[in-house]
Write a protein that holds these residues in place. Structure first.
Motif, PDB file in Angstrom:
ATOM      1  N   UNK A 194     -13.452  -8.359  -8.639  1.00  0.00           N
ATOM      2  CA  UNK A 194     -12.200  -8.414  -8.648  1.00  0.00           C
ATOM      3  C   UNK A 194     -11.496  -9.746  -8.176  1.00  0.00           C
ATOM      4  N   UNK A 195     -12.161 -10.350  -7.046  1.00  0.00           N
ATOM      5  CA  UNK A 195     -11.542 -11.686  -6.528  1.00  0.00           C
ATOM      6  C   UNK A 195     -12.160 -12.777  -7.043  1.00  0.00           C
ATOM      7  N   UNK A 230     -11.707  -1.558  -9.262  1.00  0.00           N
ATOM      8  CA  UNK A 230     -11.528  -1.980  -7.828  1.00  0.00           C
ATOM      9  C   UNK A 230     -10.593  -1.265  -6.888  1.00  0.00           C
ATOM     10  N   UNK A 231      -9.408  -1.221  -7.462  1.00  0.00           N
ATOM     11  CA  UNK A 231      -8.382  -0.495  -6.496  1.00  0.00           C
ATOM     12  C   UNK A 231      -8.542   1.002  -6.461  1.00  0.00           C
ATOM     13  N   UNK A 232      -9.427   1.391  -7.111  1.00  0.00           N
ATOM     14  CA  UNK A 232      -9.732   3.125  -6.893  1.00  0.00           C
ATOM     15  C   UNK A 232     -10.767   3.057  -6.139  1.00  0.00           C
ATOM     16  N   UNK A 233     -11.745   1.891  -5.968  1.00  0.00           N
ATOM     17  CA  UNK A 233     -12.736   1.858  -4.774  1.00  0.00           C
ATOM     18  C   UNK A 233     -12.262   2.075  -3.547  1.00  0.00           C
ATOM     19  N   UNK A 284     -19.322  -4.006  -0.449  1.00  0.00           N
ATOM     20  CA  UNK A 284     -17.942  -4.087  -0.796  1.00  0.00           C
ATOM     21  C   UNK A 284     -17.024  -4.929   0.163  1.00  0.00           C
ATOM     22  N   UNK A 285     -17.546  -5.251   1.515  1.00  0.00           N
ATOM     23  CA  UNK A 285     -16.990  -6.072   2.263  1.00  0.00           C
ATOM     24  C   UNK A 285     -16.832  -7.745   1.768  1.00  0.00           C
ATOM     25  N   UNK A 286     -18.119  -8.057   1.071  1.00  0.00           N
ATOM     26  CA  UNK A 286     -18.379  -9.153   0.361  1.00  0.00           C
ATOM     27  C   UNK A 286     -17.262  -9.466  -0.533  1.00  0.00           C
TER      28      UNK A 286
END
Lengths: 278, 569
Positions: free
Chosen positions: A231-232, B82-85, B111-113
Motif C-alpha cells: 500500500x505504501x 489495506x484500510x480494511x486490514x 504488517x508493521x513493516x
C-alpha cells in the motif's frame, strides 16, 4: 526427503556476522570495484589476501563448498585455454615484449607474457569469489533483502527475493512427493530410463508442480495483501540492523583499500597492467 | 445499547466468472464484542462472506455487489484491502502457507513493516504481541522449526499487531490435530476477552468450536442465511443435519436414542448438558441394544516388523514399529503432526527405505521391490490431489498407470470404465479435470490408484479440508470399496473418521506404537489421548452421565451410526 539447505546462512556470531547487512553489501561492492579497476598482480594479490583474511575471520567453511570451488577452478582453466586458443598473443600485445616458451606453429606461440596475463585474470577472480560466497553465507536472506532495499533496489523486488528463499524448501518437498507418486504409477524419471524418456517424464511432473505452486502463490499473495503489503511507497524491515561503529569502520577500511588501488593504478603504475618484463 | 460493528443489508455478491450469485440477499448484524460462528458446507458461500469482510472481495476477487456491507459504518467497497486490514484481522486456514517471514519475529512484524513503523518501536511491539500468544521465546525460529499450532499462534499475532477490532478466522481447525485445535479455540477465547474484540469463526467442525462459549451460530446454505440463533436453540432443532453440518457427538447420540433436545437442556456444551432420569435411561437402553462388534477376516496381509527409520541419523522418526494389517480391514494410523505416521506410510510404499526391520506382504519380504513394483500392490493416494493429477482429462488420468504398464488399449478401456463407475465418475469421464471440485478431484486420484487393483490402498488424510457432506461422501465410498474386500489404510488425525469407519488402529507417539486396538477404546482413554495429542470424545462424558462403560457406549454409537448409514443406502 532429506532437507537440503539452499541458503546456507548460519549465524556463527563472528565479527563479520555482526556487521549490518547494508555494510556487508556495500563492502562487497567496493572491494569488487577495487578489483575491477586493476590488473596489477601485486595489488590483486593483496586484495586476495584481504579477501581470504575476511573469510577466515567469518569462519567460512571452505570444505563444504568443495564442489563449487572445483567448478570454479574448472571454469577458470577452460576460460584461460579458450582465451589462448582464440588470441594466443594477447599478452604480447599488452606488454609489448615476447618471451617465447614454446612455439606450436606460427599462430600458436606460448609466451611468458600470455601466461602472466592469464595468471592475473585468475587471481582477479580469486580476489572476488571468496567474499562473494561469504556474502551469502554470512547474511540472513531477509537482512540481505532489507539491505538491497537500503541501497535503493525497489522493495517489491527485495520481498520477491526473500519469499523465493522462504518457499523454496516447500516447493522442493512438493516436487519430491509428486515425483515419488509418479514413480509409483510407473513413471521412471530415475537414471535407469533413457534421456528422452526422462525429459518427457519430467514434464509430467511439472503439471502437478505448477498447479500446486499456483495454489500456493494465490494463498501467499492473499496473506500479504491482507496484512497491508504494497500500500505504501516504502516499508521498513524487521531484520534491518542499523549501522554501528564497526560498520562505519568496515566501510571506511574498504574505501581506503579502494583509494589505494586507485592510487596505484593512476599515480604509481599509470596503467591497467603492471609490467614485470621491463 | 449495543453497538453494531458489521452490518450486511440486502447484500448479494456474484463472482465475475459465475452465472449465479454466491451470496444472496444477506441480512446480518454483528455487535461489537460478539463471538459468531458461521457454519455451512463448502461452496455454501461462508468463505465468500468472510472475504467480503476483509476486502478480498471486491478488490481481489471481482464481481457484482448489490446491497450494502458496512464495517464500523463505512461501506467496505469504499475502502481498500489495506484500510480494511486495520479493522479486520484475517487468519487464513493454511497457517504454513501464510507464513511470509523467514522467522517468527519477521512474520509477526509484516504488517508493521508495511506501515513503515520504526525499527525500535517495531521490535518492542513484536515482542509484546508474541508474548501475548506465548511465542515470545521463539522469535528467531524459522517456520520449519515450529509446529502447526505454533504457526497458527504466529498468524494470529501477525494480525493482532494491527490492533484490529474484528478477528476473522477462516477454518482455523482444518490443519490442526484435535488437541492443538482445542488449545487454539481456548486461545481465541482468551484473546477475545483480553482485547475485547469481535470474533468471527468460519468453520464446519461445530463441536470443536463449541468447546468455548459462542454467542451466535449463523448457518449459511446456498448463499443464504438459513438461521441465526444461540447455540442452544440451534442444537435443539434438526436444521444443522438437514444442511449437512455435523452435530456434536453427544447431541447426535441423544437424538439417536430418541431423546427430544430442548434449549433448556443447554445442549451447547457437554458440561452444561442436562438430561433427566428418563432421558438417561432411554439412552442407556438404546446403547445396550447396539453392542455387537463386527468380525473380519483374520488373514494377515501386510506386516511391518521392528521398523526403524531416520532422515538424518540423529532422530529416529520411526523407532521400532511392528504391526499387522488383516485382509479386508479398514485400518487407521493416528497420532499428532510429526509423530511419524506419514513417514511410516512412505516406508510401506518404498518412497523411503527403512534403516532396519522388514515389511512383509502376504508373508513375502518386499525389500527388493522398486517403488513401481510396490505401487502395483500397495497404492498410495496423497493428501493434495493437485500433487497427483498430471493429465487434462479424467479418463486419461485414470488410465495413466495402466498405460505406463503397457496394458492393452481394450483392457484399459474396460478397467477404467469399471473403476469410474465404482467411483461415481463415469458420467464425467470425458470432462477436463479442471472443471471438478476438490472432492471430485480426490475421487479421481482414488480411482487412478484403484484401477491398478492394488491389494492395499493407503490414503493420507482422505478427508482433510472437506465439510461433513463431502466427508461422508468420500468415506461412504471408501466403506463400499472396503465391503467389497478392499484393504484400506488411512492416515488421519480426524477422530470421527477413525471412530466411525475403521476396524482397528495404531496410535503412534514419537515414532513408537503407543496403542493398538479398537478405535472405540482409544478416545475414551485419557492417557492415550494426552500422549498422542488427541482429544477425548464427548461420548466419554455422556457415557459417564448415563452410567455406562465408555468403551461399550462408544461402540454402540459407532454401530448405530453404521446401521443408520446402511439404512440410507
Amino acid at each position: 526427503m532429506r532437507e537440503i539447505k539452499v541458503f546456507s546462512y548460519v549465524d556463527k556470531g563472528t565479527i563479520i556476522h555482526k556487521l549490518s547487512g547494508v555494510s556487508k553489501v556495500l563492502c562487497f561492492l567496493i572491494l569488487t570495484f577495487a578489483s575491477m579497476f586493476t590488473y596489477d598482480l601485486r595489488v590483486l594479490l593483496v586484495l586476495t589476501m584481504i579477501s581470504l583474511i575476511i573469510s577466515y575471520l567469518a569462519k567460512f567453511p571452505f570444505g563444504r563448498y568443495k564442489a563449487f570451488l572445483l567448478y570454479f577452478a574448472i571454469f577458470a582453466l577452460v576460460n584461460s585455454i579458450l582465451n589462448f586458443l582464440l588470441a594466443p598473443t594477447y599478452g604480447v600485445e599488452i606488454f609489448g615484449s615476447a618471451h617465447v616458451i614454446y612455439r606450436f606453429n606460427d599462430f600458436y606461440v606460448l609466451t611468458q607474457e600470455e601466461l602472466y596475463y592469464q595468471l592475473c585474470k585468475i587471481i582477479k577472480f580469486l580476489s572476488i569469489i571468496p567474499i562473494g560466497m561469504l556474502l551469502f553465507y554470512s547474511i540472513h536472506p531477509s537482512e540481505l533483502a532489507s539491505s538491497l532495499n537500503g541501497i535503493k533496489v525497489p522493495y517489491k523486488a527485495c520481498t520477491v527475493f526473500a519469499l523465493a528463499l522462504r518457499y523454496f524448501p516447500d516447493i522442493q518437498k512438493d516436487y519430491n512427493n509428486i515425483n515419488l507418486a509418479q514413480q509409483a504409477r510407473g513413471i521412471d524419471s530415475s537414471k535407469k530410463a533413457s534421456l528422452s524418456k526422462r525429459i518427457k517424464n519430467t514434464s509430467k511432473i511439472l503439471i502437478p508442480l505448477v498447479f500446486s505452486t499456483l495454489d500456493r502463490v494465490e494463498l501467499i499473495s492473499n496473506a500479504m495483501e491482507l496484512r497491508g503489503y504494497g500500500k505504501a511507497k516504502s516499508r521498513t524491515w524487521y531484520s534491518y540492523r542499523p549501522l554501528q561503529k564497526r560498520d562505519y569502520l568496515a566501510i571506511l577500511f574498504c574505501t581506503l583499500v579502494f583509494m589505494a588501488v586507485l592510487f596505484m593504478r593512476f599515480a604509481v603504475v599509470k596503467n591497467l597492467f603492471w609490467n614485470p618484463f621491463i | 445499547m449495543e453497538e453494531t460493528i458489521i452490518e450486511f443489508k440486502d447484500f448479494s455478491f456474484k463472482y465475475n466468472a459465475q452465472k449465479k450469485p454466491t451470496l444472496n440477499n444477506i441480512n446480518l448484524k454483528i455487535n461489537k464484542g460478539e463471538k459468531v460462528l458461521i457454519v455451512g458446507l463448502s461452496g455454501s458461500g461462508k468463505s465468500t462472506l468472510g472475504n467480503c469482510l476483509n476486502g478480498l472481495i471486491p478488490f481481489k476477487y471481482e464481481g457484482d455487489i448489490t446491497g450494502s456491507c458496512k464495517i464500523k459504518g463505512t461501506e467496505t467497497r469504499e475502502l481498500s484491502i489495506a484500510e480494511l486490514s486495520k479493522s479486520v484481522g484475517t487468519v487464513l486456514q493454511d497457517s504454513d502457507g501464510q507464513f511470509v517471514g523467514l522467522n517468527v519475529g519477521e512474520d509477526i512484524a509484516f504488517a508493521l513493516e508495511n506501515d513503515n513503523v520504526k525499527l525500535d518501536v517495531m521490535k518492542k511491539q513484536v515482542k509484546e504481541i508474541a508474548t501475548l500468544v506465548d511465542m515470545g521465546d521463539f522469535l528467531e525460529q524459522s517456520p520449519l522449526e515450529i509446529s502447526g499450532g505454533q504457526k497458527q499462534r504466529v498468524a494470529l499475532a501477525g494480525v493482532l499487531v494491527d490492533d484490529v477490532d474484528i478477528l476473522l478466522f477462516d477454518e482455523p481447525l482444518a490443519n490442526l490435530d484435535p488437541a492443538t485445535g482445542k488449545t487454539a479455540i481456548a486461545l481465541i477465547d482468551e484473546l477475545q476477552k483480553k482485547t475485547n474484540s469481535t470474533v468471527i469463526i468460519i468453520e464446519h467442525r461445530l463441536e470443536d468450536v463449541l468447546y468455548r462459549h459462542v454467542d451466535r451460530i449463523v448457518l449459511i446454505s446456498d448463499g443464504e442465511i438459513i438461521l441465526e440463533d444461540t447455540p442452544d436453540n440451534v442444537l435443539s432443532s434438526d436444521v444443522l443435519i438437514k444442511h449437512g453440518i455435523r452435530e456434536p457427538l453427544y447431541v447426535s447420540a441423544a437424538k439417536f436414542a430418541g431423546v427430544k433436545i430442548t434449549p433448556d437442556m443447554k445442549p451447547s456444551s457437554i458440561d452444561t448438558f442436562k438430561l433427566s432420569k428418563d432421558d438417561k435411561d432411554q439412552i442407556l437402553t438404546w446403547a445396550k441394544s447396539h453392542m455387537e462388534i463386527r468380525k473380519k477376516d483374520e488373514t494377515t496381509l501386510l506386516e511391518g516388523k521392528d521398523l526403524v527409520f531416520s532422515y538424518d541419523e540423529k532422530k529416529k522418526v520411526i523407532n521400532g514399529i511392528s504391526f499387522e494389517v488383516k485382509k479386508g480391514e479398514m485400518f487407521a494410523i493416528i497420532g499428532k503432526n510429526g509423530a511419524g505416521k506419514s513417514t511410516l506410510s512412505k516406508l510401506l510404499v518404498g518412497f523411503e527405505r527403512e534403516d532396519a526391520g522388514t515389511i512383509f506382504l502376504n508373508g513375502r519380504d518386499i525389500k527388493d521391490d522398486t517403488i513401481y513394483e510396490r505401487g502395483k500392490e500397495i497404492g498410495i493416494v496423497l493428501q493434495n490431489p493437485n500433487q497427483m493429477i498430471c493429465n487434462t482429462f479424467i479418463f486419461d488420468e485414470v488410465a495413466y498407470g495402466l498405460k505406463n504398464a503397457g496394458v492393452k488399449d481394450e483392457e484399459i478401456k474396460q478397467r477404467v470404465e469399471e473403476t469410474l463407475k465404482i467411483c461415481g465418475l463415469y458420467e464425467m469421464r470425458n470432462w477436463p479435470i479442471s472443471a471438478l471440485s476438490y472432492g471430485q478431484k480426490k475421487r479421481v486420484t482414488i480411482a487412478s490408484i484403484l484401477v491398478m487393483r492394488p491389494k492395499i490402498i493407503i490414503l493420507d488424510e482422505p478427508t482433510a479440508g472437506q465439510d461433513y457432506r463431502h466427508y461422508t461422501e468420500i468415506m461412504e465410498f471408501l466403506e463400499k470399496l472396503n465391503e467389497e474386500g478392499q484393504t484400506i489404510i488411512m492416515i488421519t488425525h480426524d477422530m470421527h473418521l477413525m471412530l466411525e469407519y475403521c476396524d482397528r488402529c495404531i496410535t503412534i507417539v514419537d515414532g513408537r506404537i503407543y496403542f493398538e486396538g479398537l478405535p472405540s477404546s482409544v478416545l475414551v482413554n485419557k492417557e492415550i489421548t494426552d500422549k498422542a495429542n488427541l482429544k477425548m470424545t464427548s461420548l466419554y462424558d455422556l457415557a459417564n452421565m448415563i452410567g455406562m462403560e465408555p468403551n461399550d457406549f462408544t461402540q454402540s454409537y459407532i454401530n448405530a451410526e453404521r446401521s443408520l448409514r446402511h439404512a440410507r443406502d
